[in-house]
Design a protein around this motif. Structure first.
Motif, PDB file in Angstrom:
ATOM      1  N   HIS A 132       2.487   1.578  -3.451  1.00  0.00           N
ATOM      2  CA  HIS A 132       1.515   1.966  -4.476  1.00  0.00           C
ATOM      3  C   HIS A 132       1.169   3.448  -4.384  1.00  0.00           C
ATOM      4  O   HIS A 132       1.055   4.129  -5.412  1.00  0.00           O
ATOM      5  CB  HIS A 132       0.254   1.121  -4.321  1.00  0.00           C
ATOM      6  CG  HIS A 132      -0.866   1.548  -5.211  1.00  0.00           C
ATOM      7  ND1 HIS A 132      -0.867   1.339  -6.587  1.00  0.00           N
ATOM      8  CD2 HIS A 132      -2.038   2.204  -4.933  1.00  0.00           C
ATOM      9  CE1 HIS A 132      -1.968   1.825  -7.111  1.00  0.00           C
ATOM     10  NE2 HIS A 132      -2.699   2.362  -6.135  1.00  0.00           N
ATOM     11  N   LYS A 133       1.023   3.964  -3.183  1.00  0.00           N
ATOM     12  CA  LYS A 133       0.563   5.341  -3.010  1.00  0.00           C
ATOM     13  C   LYS A 133       1.673   6.378  -3.146  1.00  0.00           C
ATOM     14  O   LYS A 133       1.405   7.512  -3.583  1.00  0.00           O
ATOM     15  CB  LYS A 133      -0.119   5.496  -1.654  1.00  0.00           C
ATOM     16  CG  LYS A 133      -1.452   4.774  -1.571  1.00  0.00           C
ATOM     17  CD  LYS A 133      -2.082   4.923  -0.201  1.00  0.00           C
ATOM     18  CE  LYS A 133      -3.454   4.248  -0.158  1.00  0.00           C
ATOM     19  NZ  LYS A 133      -4.049   4.302   1.203  1.00  0.00           N
ATOM     20  N   ASP A 160       0.830  -1.211   0.000  1.00  0.00           N
ATOM     21  CA  ASP A 160       0.000   0.000   0.000  1.00  0.00           C
ATOM     22  C   ASP A 160       0.860   1.254   0.000  1.00  0.00           C
ATOM     23  O   ASP A 160       0.600   2.209  -0.748  1.00  0.00           O
ATOM     24  CB  ASP A 160      -0.921  -0.021   1.220  1.00  0.00           C
ATOM     25  CG  ASP A 160      -1.953   1.096   1.181  1.00  0.00           C
ATOM     26  OD1 ASP A 160      -2.651   1.230   0.150  1.00  0.00           O
ATOM     27  OD2 ASP A 160      -2.069   1.829   2.183  1.00  0.00           O
TER      28      ASP A 160
END
Length: 568
Positions: A202-203, A199
């Motif tokens: 990805h961000k 996460d």
């Protein structure tokens, strides 16, 4: 190691106008050194387009100097050392005099997670573009050497086709996210951090939000009770812990780093629930971006800000300015239950086995990597992991294949049951390729291991004794946290010249089954050893330890209490 400071500290202390530290939220964003100037013009992300459109087509001589020595790092590229330049010239020559027309290329492997397909691509890139070079780093990366700028578009194409990248593998950015090599598979795991790491990547990976930090930022997240990601020497560490009321989450550490001014991370005393990991990570990195020191690069790591603020203020700023809520107080994780390198044979939670193997000081090669991919697939395995200890962990092995696979791995040069020193020795790149190095490391360490395996054969050493070999003072091989840490330098040869050698650090270490908490090694004035005498010294000091130790005393404990004469 948490602090108990209770006095109130202003959130934004005034700064003398004559000495701004370059903290954006205190001093403004006016650049105070050359690096800060070019980062504001172009933070490095856009240089890839120039590499593909211009430099790969027009060659090395077409590369802009600031791109070459600065922005290329944002995509994992450093110029490597020109062959034949001795260590005595490292500090006297300019970068362009030291560098070759070839590059080191770092592939980031977040969490250390690889498939055999990805491993085969890495091996083929090593063969096709890197003269068969490949090194496993102590940050779960793979590094190539001898890379030409002309080949970078094809290398990126191959890597990205299988989900690998070099994005922000170097530079003033969040570096590779260290994760437990046994995430999601270990029978004794407390929590699997894989989704949290994915996460965050990805961000934020490759975005502008954190593409211009004061210096590099290192992350470590583990859910395993061995605490296998060296969290004490990372800018942020999240270590699995069970809260008596809130269940399993993470204990938050900040501000660790080594180099020439080592400082161990400290607990904030805060419990991070699984759903809070991404926003807490973002908050800590944002503090570094906004309050980190940007005037002097030698003072630009997060550890210097933490040293000034203390843990109480750091937590308060994190909660008040960046999270908007208070984190729960939480307990410290208990002492690790096992060694964090995962070497050997271990049962997975699904009944299969994982096998941790040790190459020699992280040095592998294209044929070894492709051969390993073939070997794993022939035994029904398609997954493996890199580790923060220059090791590999091979997953999903059926019980009936374990012993035959171990035999085949030995033939490849990967030991599942290595000797004491093969298991516990790591080495940095050294003078072979690194422009900062003063001495050779990989071969020196390899030769020492071979000699010690013979000299100490049959000797019962009660615990592992780690040997870390570094080619310069910057501690890429973590010399201050080794039982025997070696910092490369040139020593008098007795004939008016110089010879490669090391300053010796003794008794450092991170939390382990034999150690409650991390501590830095002891430096004894004048304790130095030449490269040629390294095996002699290690043999002598180990035998002296065995002769002098009290019952249950570790090497680190002994080396901190021993008289200086006993350590020579």
């Amino acid at each position: 190691m948490s602090q108990s400071v209770t006095e109130t500290t202003p959130a934004r202390p005034p700064r003398p106008a004559s000495r701004p530290n370059g903290q954006w939220l205190v001093d403004g964003t006016t650049p105070l050194n050359g690096n800060e100037k070019w980062k504001q013009v172009d933070n490095g992300i856009a240089v890839r387009e120039r590499i593909e459109r211009i430099y790969s087509k027009e060659g090395f001589d077409s590369i802009d100097g600031t791109d070459l020595h600065g922005r290329f790092r944002w995509w994992g590229l450093y110029t490597q050392r020109k062959p034949g330049i001795d260590g005595g010239k490292t500090a006297t020559l300019e970068p362009h005099e030291l560098e070759d027309r070839y590059f080191m290329l770092r592939v980031r492997i977040d969490g250390g997670q690889l498939t055999t397909e990805q491993l085969r691509v890495i091996g083929n890139i090593s063969r096709d573009f890197g003269r068969d070079t490949a090194d496993l780093t102590d940050r779960q990366n793979v590094q190539f050497h001898w890379i030409r700028i002309e080949d970078m578009p094809e290398i990126w194409r191959r890597l990205e086709a299988v989900g690998l990248e070099t994005t922000q593998a170097c530079g003033d950015v969040p570096r590779v996210f260290l994760g437990s090599p046994v995430a999601g598979i270990a029978a004794d795991e407390l929590i699997d951090p894989t989704d949290a790491i994915a996460d965050i990547a990805h961000k934020f990976l490759g975005t502008d939000e954190f593409a211009n930090l004061p210096r590099k930022f290192k992350t470590a997240i583990t859910g395993h009770p061995s605490q296998d990601v060296v969290h004490e020497i990372n800018d942020i560490g999240l270590v699995a812990v069970e809260h008596p009321d809130l269940g399993v989450g993470y204990d938050l550490w900040v501000g660790g780093a080594l180099s020439t001014t080592p400082r161990l991370a400290e607990r904030l005393g805060a419990f991070v629930a699984p759903g809070q990991v991404t926003e807490v990570w973002r908050g800590v990195v944002s503090i570094f971006r906004d309050y980190g020191y940007r005037r002097l690069r030698g003072k630009a790591r997060l550890k210097f800000l933490l040293n000034e603020w203390g843990t109480e203020k750091f937590r308060r700023v994190l909660e008040d300015e960046y999270l908007g809520y208070a984190l729960a107080d939480g307990p410290a994780a208990p002492r690790p239950t096992a060694q964090g390198d995962h070497v050997g044979v271990h049962k997975q939670k699904d009944g299969r086995f994982y096998i941790g193997v040790a190459p020699l000081v992280g040095r592998v090669a294209g044929p070894l990597l492709t051969g390993l991919a073939d070997l794993l697939e022939a035994h029904g395995s398609y997954r493996l992991r890199t580790t923060p200890h220059q090791k590999l962990v091979l997953l999903d092995i059926a019980e009936e294949h374990v012993e035959e696979l171990i035999t085949a791995l030995d033939k490849l040069g990967l030991a599942a049951r290595p000797s004491l020193f093969r298991r516990s020795t790591i080495a940095c790149t050294g003078i072979e390729f690194c422009k900062l190095a003063i001495v050779e490391t990989k071969q020196t360490a390899t030769d020492a291991i071979a000699s010690l395996e013979t000299r100490l054969a049959g000797i019962d050493v009660p615990q592992p004794i780690s040997l870390h070999v570094n080619g310069c003072p910057n501690s890429c091989a973590r010399i201050q946290t080794a039982d025997i840490g070696l910092k490369g330098q040139l020593l008098p040869d007795g004939n008016g010249g110089q010879t490669p050698g090391f300053q010796v650090h003794l008794g450092g270490g991170l939390a382990s089954p034999n150690r409650d908490e991390a501590g830095l090694g002891r430096t004894v004035r004048g304790l130095k050893v030449t490269a040629d005498d390294l095996a002699d010294y290690v043999e002598r000091i180990v035998l002296r330890f065995l002769a002098d130790r009290t019952i249950n005393e570790t090497f680190a404990e002994w080396s901190h209490r021993a008289e200086e004469g006993a350590l020579q």
